[in-house]
Design an enzyme around this catalytic site. Sequence first.
Site, mmCIF file in Angstrom:
data_model
loop_
_atom_site.group_PDB
_atom_site.id
_atom_site.type_symbol
_atom_site.label_atom_id
_atom_site.label_comp_id
_atom_site.label_asym_id
_atom_site.label_seq_id
_atom_site.Cartn_x
_atom_site.Cartn_y
_atom_site.Cartn_z
ATOM 1 C CG ASP A 39 -1.940 1.493 1.632
ATOM 2 O OD1 ASP A 39 -2.061 2.298 0.487
ATOM 3 O OD2 ASP A 39 -2.010 1.367 2.291
ATOM 4 C CE LYS B 46 -2.071 6.874 -3.200
ATOM 5 N NZ LYS B 46 -2.188 6.178 -2.646
ATOM 6 C CD GLU C 170 -5.110 3.427 -2.703
ATOM 7 O OE1 GLU C 170 -6.555 4.624 -2.089
ATOM 8 O OE2 GLU C 170 -4.094 3.655 -2.712
ATOM 9 C CG ASP D 189 -9.224 5.565 1.475
ATOM 10 O OD1 ASP D 189 -8.868 5.659 3.450
ATOM 11 O OD2 ASP D 189 -8.892 4.967 1.113
#
Lengths: 625, 175
Positions: free
Chosen positions: A25, A87, A186, A208
């Site tokens: 992850d 990211k 994800e 999330d």
Amino acid sequence: MALLQISEPGLSTAPHERRLAVGIDLGTTNSLVAAVRSGIADTLPDEQGRHLLPSVVHYRRGVDPEVGEAALEAAADDPLNTIASVKRLMGRGVEDVKRLGNLLPYEFSPGASAMPSIKTVAGDRSPVEISAEILRALKLRAETTLGGELSGAVITVPAYFDDAQRQATKDAARLAGLNVLRLLNEPTAAAVAYGLDQSAEGVFAIYDLGGGTFDISILRLNRGVFEVLATAGDSALGGDDMDHALADWMWQQAGLNEHADRKLQRRLLRDARAAKQALTEAATVAVQVLRPDGTVWQGEFTRATLVQLVDPLIDRTLAPTRRALKDAGLKPKDILDVVMVGGSTRMPRVQEKVEAFFGRKPLTTIDPDKVVAIGAAIQADILAGNKPDSDMLLLDVIPLSLGLEIMGGMVEKIIPRNSTIPTVRAQEFTTFKDGQTALLIHVLQGERDLVSDCRSLARFELRGIPPMVAGAARIRVTFQVDADGLLSVAAREQGTGAEATIMVKPSYGLTDDEIERMLRDSIAHASEDNSARNLREQQVDADRVLEAVQAALRADGEKYLSRDERTVIDAALAALHNVRTGTDLMAIKKAIIAVDTATQAFAARRMDASVRTALAGHRLDEFKS
Amino acid sequence: MQADLGKNYFELFDLPVTFDLDSVDIASCYRALQRRFHPDRFALASEPERRLSLQLTAQVNAAFQTLKDPVARARYLLGLQGVDTGEDTDTAMDTGFLMEQMELRESLAEAREAADRHARLESLRQRVEGEFETRSARLRDCFALNSEPALRHARNLVREMQFLQKLAHEVDELE
């Protein structure tokens, strides 16, 4: 010449060896690596027992960069060389970065490609290189813990990641020396961790809430197929905002003025985070602030204060949630289960609000920080072939439509969003001027009709079209999207038999030369023997090819190959086997290509035959399931 | 080097080349092929096998999109018999059908503004679906006959069903 040993059909040469595969992850704030061991998937801790690796890289002059906790500690003293949240920059062009620019403290320098680089004391570093450092650290951790070389990794990406961002992620993995088995969305990984793929049919929501981002995804499970129906989110909303809200409250209560120093601010923020976490268990938490004048303010946080401070933030997550449901054409009551992901979903108040919204208790039994990595590890274990009986199949869709620019600045969609991948679509275009010999092909991603509203992925020219009158040329443009959601585009003029095919890599990405250079750089930095490492990689590749082809020959060699064809393949295998233990890198490379070439017809025949068996047996399968 | 690309979609799914197919059968063939050929099943296989798996699965996905949708299936079937439905080039339609379409579209526009919007949209949807089903049944008969006039009629039906499908989609969007 050493002869290759070939066992009798049906007899396997060696007991099945377990391949080491991990799920990664690669997060905005933290990253994790997980693996299936003794049938149980869990994340792997470092030597200090920490599972989370902060996604932070600290570059230093003349030495290898620090990654994780050590880098995080350096952030305060050396902010310009300490890169966090990289990211957010993955697969982004210079223009995107300008838009994000004021949020990030780094100095950018334009790279050779369209991809921006960050200036550090160790030289310019692209987001791909920085991410590769994080992946390298995780790979090292996994190989140390598991005691061997990894045969592959499943890396997760947000469902909304476009082609550019996915390609950048895969480039980073390649740079870190990881064999990517699959890029997995994800939310899909989180659903797999909870075993939802085993359940009946239904629609699931994945909520999330991380440190700095919020994502909501609506997934449909339909006869073993996971499909992303809709995603939405807020890229600037997360647990950090809650910490700030609590810190601001303490600030006001303590009667501090506007100009207190940075150190005090950071301490308040740290205390605020601790108080927030303590309130998960306790009803009240005592806090104190040491004022600059030496006096102390004493106070306490109650649940009620916390609720008052964080509710407006939690409510902000519900707006994108509503939007995603609307896009999917669903109501909250249509959702069968809600999966909680991200550290901030540990807060009881977040769980309460989500439960109230959907009218059902969300799933929280798996650690929300680890759930995505765990799902990825389960999938990696299957893809590595460690569970040959597994029936799980994750079919993904592309999140955004892909198309081409046509006359008038409009976009012609070639592959619509939510198409199951892999997919191939072709469309014919023509010239609009007499004697036109070249055509500009502009590839776009997005849902809007105007080129200016979509994301530009690539531009390339098809040249060498024979001069004809306008409209006579027939140019076939083929879009291919693989199982990772990565696109390649080919164009061919077919009218006259003249052919020109170009494969493109989207323009954000790195050219192969750039990757070569980075590989060289990174190896130099890792102070490893360059050629030894390359050689090792080729040998691993050679082993993979030998193993795959031998398994195929054992199963079907007798059936589909003439004596002569078999001799050719055996010779190619023997040649590869011979050079494999040597040190000639190029010889191994060439021998692998020779095996690939020699086995093409064999592979095609096996595949054809499999189509027939697959269908002959399928009705039986249906009874079983 | 390509696998199976000479086959038509029906042959690929090992189904009879006919219009009258059970959607459950189509879906179960699709899942059987996906289970066997998805690139995930070839993650560690040799390069030629990986490439073939990608091509084949892409083709299986395309075939499923066509076969599961009755209008696309009929259009494809007509194409196999050399009949081009020509939606892009030939815009001539039966006048009666066009009048009816205009009327349906007016109802849609009115429903958008109406107070009892949901009830109106629902009844409109039922009407459109009814029209669609009637044609679907006639289409089945045409393909069963398989004569030249029957195929010509089938071509018109496919073109009309395309209109109705679009309208149904617009109703769904508003609901």
